[in-house]
Design a protein around this motif. Structure first.
Motif, PDB file in Angstrom:
ATOM      1  N   PHE A  26      39.059  33.469  46.581  1.00 49.00           N
ATOM      2  CA  PHE A  26      37.801  33.289  47.103  1.00 49.00           C
ATOM      3  C   PHE A  26      36.989  32.473  45.655  1.00 49.00           C
ATOM      4  N   LEU A  27      37.190  33.203  44.597  1.00 44.81           N
ATOM      5  CA  LEU A  27      36.624  32.739  43.381  1.00 44.81           C
ATOM      6  C   LEU A  27      36.980  31.314  43.157  1.00 44.81           C
ATOM      7  N   CYS A  28      38.431  30.755  43.384  1.00 47.77           N
ATOM      8  CA  CYS A  28      38.578  29.391  43.433  1.00 47.77           C
ATOM      9  C   CYS A  28      37.773  28.570  44.392  1.00 47.77           C
ATOM     10  N   SER A  29      37.535  29.052  45.567  1.00 50.62           N
ATOM     11  CA  SER A  29      37.007  28.172  46.391  1.00 50.62           C
ATOM     12  C   SER A  29      35.552  27.839  46.163  1.00 50.62           C
ATOM     13  N   ILE A  30      34.978  28.831  45.293  1.00 50.65           N
ATOM     14  CA  ILE A  30      33.524  28.506  45.089  1.00 50.65           C
ATOM     15  C   ILE A  30      33.238  28.084  43.765  1.00 50.65           C
ATOM     16  N   SER A  31      34.367  27.832  43.029  1.00 57.06           N
ATOM     17  CA  SER A  31      34.038  27.422  41.705  1.00 57.06           C
ATOM     18  C   SER A  31      35.107  26.158  41.220  1.00 57.06           C
ATOM     19  N   GLU A  32      35.239  26.044  39.986  1.00 53.52           N
ATOM     20  CA  GLU A  32      36.079  24.694  39.381  1.00 53.52           C
ATOM     21  C   GLU A  32      37.013  25.442  38.682  1.00 53.52           C
ATOM     22  N   ILE A  33      37.538  26.726  38.875  1.00 56.79           N
ATOM     23  CA  ILE A  33      38.622  27.288  38.189  1.00 56.79           C
ATOM     24  C   ILE A  33      39.881  26.387  38.176  1.00 56.79           C
ATOM     25  N   GLU A  34      40.442  26.006  37.060  1.00 57.42           N
ATOM     26  CA  GLU A  34      41.548  24.845  36.780  1.00 57.42           C
ATOM     27  C   GLU A  34      42.507  25.534  36.971  1.00 57.42           C
ATOM     28  N   LYS A  35      42.942  26.643  36.718  1.00 57.03           N
ATOM     29  CA  LYS A  35      44.292  27.206  36.679  1.00 57.03           C
ATOM     30  C   LYS A  35      44.401  28.918  36.735  1.00 57.03           C
ATOM     31  N   VAL A  36      45.322  29.321  37.507  1.00 57.39           N
ATOM     32  CA  VAL A  36      45.354  30.841  37.797  1.00 57.39           C
ATOM     33  C   VAL A  36      46.776  31.045  37.493  1.00 57.39           C
ATOM     34  N   ALA A  68      58.834  36.281  46.462  1.00 58.39           N
ATOM     35  CA  ALA A  68      58.224  37.066  47.125  1.00 58.39           C
ATOM     36  C   ALA A  68      56.706  37.038  46.749  1.00 58.39           C
ATOM     37  N   MET A  69      56.597  36.912  45.751  1.00 57.69           N
ATOM     38  CA  MET A  69      55.140  36.933  45.277  1.00 57.69           C
ATOM     39  C   MET A  69      54.464  35.540  45.524  1.00 57.69           C
ATOM     40  N   GLU A  70      55.010  34.445  45.427  1.00 61.51           N
ATOM     41  CA  GLU A  70      54.743  33.191  45.803  1.00 61.51           C
ATOM     42  C   GLU A  70      54.284  33.077  47.361  1.00 61.51           C
ATOM     43  N   GLU A  71      55.173  33.764  48.170  1.00 61.87           N
ATOM     44  CA  GLU A  71      55.046  33.807  49.530  1.00 61.87           C
ATOM     45  C   GLU A  71      53.679  34.564  49.959  1.00 61.87           C
ATOM     46  N   LYS A  72      53.272  35.636  49.124  1.00 60.33           N
ATOM     47  CA  LYS A  72      52.136  36.215  49.627  1.00 60.33           C
ATOM     48  C   LYS A  72      51.047  35.619  49.059  1.00 60.33           C
ATOM     49  N   ILE A  73      51.081  34.761  47.773  1.00 59.61           N
ATOM     50  CA  ILE A  73      49.929  34.018  47.230  1.00 59.61           C
ATOM     51  C   ILE A  73      49.656  33.023  47.969  1.00 59.61           C
ATOM     52  N   PHE A  77      46.063  30.879  49.455  1.00 60.23           N
ATOM     53  CA  PHE A  77      45.817  29.693  48.900  1.00 60.23           C
ATOM     54  C   PHE A  77      46.170  28.473  49.817  1.00 60.23           C
ATOM     55  N   GLY A  78      45.524  27.695  50.015  1.00 59.78           N
ATOM     56  CA  GLY A  78      45.653  26.455  50.933  1.00 59.78           C
ATOM     57  C   GLY A  78      46.346  25.595  50.074  1.00 59.78           C
ATOM     58  N   PRO A  79      47.158  24.586  50.741  1.00 70.90           N
ATOM     59  CA  PRO A  79      48.059  23.573  50.342  1.00 70.90           C
ATOM     60  C   PRO A  79      47.084  22.755  49.101  1.00 70.90           C
ATOM     61  N   GLU A  80      45.772  22.665  49.243  1.00 71.63           N
ATOM     62  CA  GLU A  80      45.124  21.887  48.285  1.00 71.63           C
ATOM     63  C   GLU A  80      44.786  22.493  47.130  1.00 71.63           C
ATOM     64  N   GLN A  81      45.044  23.953  46.992  1.00 69.67           N
ATOM     65  CA  GLN A  81      44.548  24.997  45.857  1.00 69.67           C
ATOM     66  C   GLN A  81      45.831  25.421  45.252  1.00 69.67           C
ATOM     67  N   ARG A  82      47.145  25.073  45.610  1.00 69.58           N
ATOM     68  CA  ARG A  82      48.248  25.652  45.091  1.00 69.58           C
ATOM     69  C   ARG A  82      48.717  25.019  43.879  1.00 69.58           C
ATOM     70  N   SER A  83      48.459  23.735  43.586  1.00 69.92           N
ATOM     71  CA  SER A  83      48.749  23.095  42.503  1.00 69.92           C
ATOM     72  C   SER A  83      48.156  23.840  41.227  1.00 69.92           C
ATOM     73  N   LYS A  84      47.164  24.635  41.493  1.00 66.40           N
ATOM     74  CA  LYS A  84      46.580  25.381  40.204  1.00 66.40           C
ATOM     75  C   LYS A  84      47.186  26.698  40.163  1.00 66.40           C
ATOM     76  N   VAL A  85      48.044  27.076  40.818  1.00 63.68           N
ATOM     77  CA  VAL A  85      48.423  28.319  40.786  1.00 63.68           C
ATOM     78  C   VAL A  85      49.985  28.415  40.051  1.00 63.68           C
ATOM     79  N   GLU A  86      50.253  29.245  39.190  1.00 75.26           N
ATOM     80  CA  GLU A  86      51.392  29.389  38.602  1.00 75.26           C
ATOM     81  C   GLU A  86      51.800  31.053  38.735  1.00 75.26           C
ATOM     82  N   VAL A  87      53.080  31.312  38.918  1.00 73.12           N
ATOM     83  CA  VAL A  87      53.555  32.728  39.322  1.00 73.12           C
ATOM     84  C   VAL A  87      54.438  33.106  38.207  1.00 73.12           C
ATOM     85  N   GLN A  88      54.448  34.082  37.547  1.00 73.78           N
ATOM     86  CA  GLN A  88      55.447  34.495  36.387  1.00 73.78           C
ATOM     87  C   GLN A  88      55.853  35.951  36.621  1.00 73.78           C
TER      88      GLN A  88
END
Length: 307
Positions: A26-36, A68-73, A77-88
């Protein structure tokens, strides 16, 4: 000026993760957060081979957790938002790893869960705030993603004005988001020696606060058309932390924001008393605690074993 570009979300593989992922999306959808950065720390990934039997393709434990985390995340997150996501997935103490990677990735804010009924103590969230120099967003369990009204606790100190400046210039504060500046004041017992009535001194204290708020508006002119001042008197028996939380709920704020005074290495793991009291009373409202980055630098480096 966007002061919230890179955030880190701590996941613990419990039900709390769904709330954190949903709120972050939700925060990413209303803002310009670049990386999560979504991160999960396991104390040990050295799992016996017999336990790993049946895992497809001989996948390692950390890789299986990450998938498993990526699948849930990605379900949030829609396809257009996934590029800013990194799972570790990392090995080690959750506290130390979160602090290490928040520094390594130059994180602006760590997002953690605030548990009440769900499994887990939620102690890690407070430890992160006490131990690190990074600002923290606490998200309560089962929180609905909404952000139309933000309340900022303001005592007119440099820390509260820092918090006001940060939230005002963050990507979260859209033009339509209302801001309420809450100031808790009290009438000093010494008024009796001044030959003035309690009522008159009360008015003087409110007038002083209004004058200070005008100075705030002069410093942040963009607040003038969107912020209001809420004055609340603290009686002797009141707990200021409880009072702030009650007023935030009474005003139906969607988020509470405070600025925490940092401590030196001589007073480790201790926050300002008001911050501690607010944390103690607030279990069900998202809350950002902003910290000054440089104040905790020495201790964080010591904790991580850096020179």
């Amino acid at each position: 000026m966007n002061t919230l570009k890179r955030i880190m979300v701590g996941l613990d593989l419990t039900e709390m993760d769904d709330t954190l992922i949903s709120y972050t999306a939700f925060l990413c959808s209303i803002s310009e957060i670049e990386k999560v950065y979504f991160i999960h720390a396991e104390k040990s990934l050295d799992i016996p081979a017999e336990v790993l039997k049946g895992i497809p393709n001989g996948m390692a434990a950390d890789e299986k957790i990450r998938v498993a985390m990526e699948e849930k995340i990605y379900s949030y997150f829609g396809p257009e938002q996934r590029s800013k996501v990194e799972v570790q997935v990392v090995e080690g103490s959750p506290l130390k790893e979160l602090l290490h990677w928040s520094k390594e990735k130059q994180i602006d804010m760590v997002v953690v869960g605030r548990k009440f009924h769900l499994r887990g103590s939620g102690v890690l969230a407070q430890k992160i705030l006490r131990s690190g120099r990074v600002s923290v967003l606490f998200v309560p369990e089962n929180e609905d993603p909404i952000l139309n009204h933000i309340m900022v606790s303001v005592d007119f100190s440099e820390y509260s004005l820092m918090a006001l400046d940060r939230i005002l210039h963050s990507a979260l504060t859209r033009p339509e988001v209302r801001i309420t500046c809450l100031h808790v004041y009290e009438v000093p017992t010494g008024y009796i020696t001044l030959g003035i009535s309690y009522e008159d001194f009360d008015e003087r204290m409110k007038g002083f606060a209004r004058d200070k708020f005008e100075q705030v508006l002069a410093r942040f002119p963009e607040l003038r058309d969107r912020a209001t001042l809420r004055l609340v008197k603290q009686e002797n028996e009141d707990d200021v932390g409880e009072l702030i939380v009650v007023e935030a709920k009474r005003a139906r704020a969607d988020m509470l924001v405070i600025g925490a005074k940092g401590k030196s290495a001589a007073a480790l793991f201790v926050l300002g008393s008001v911050t501690e009291k607010i944390l103690r009373h607030n279990d069900d409202m998202p809350m950002i605690v902003y910290k000054k980055e440089k104040e905790e630098l020495g201790f964080l480096d010591a904790l991580l074993g850096n020179d």
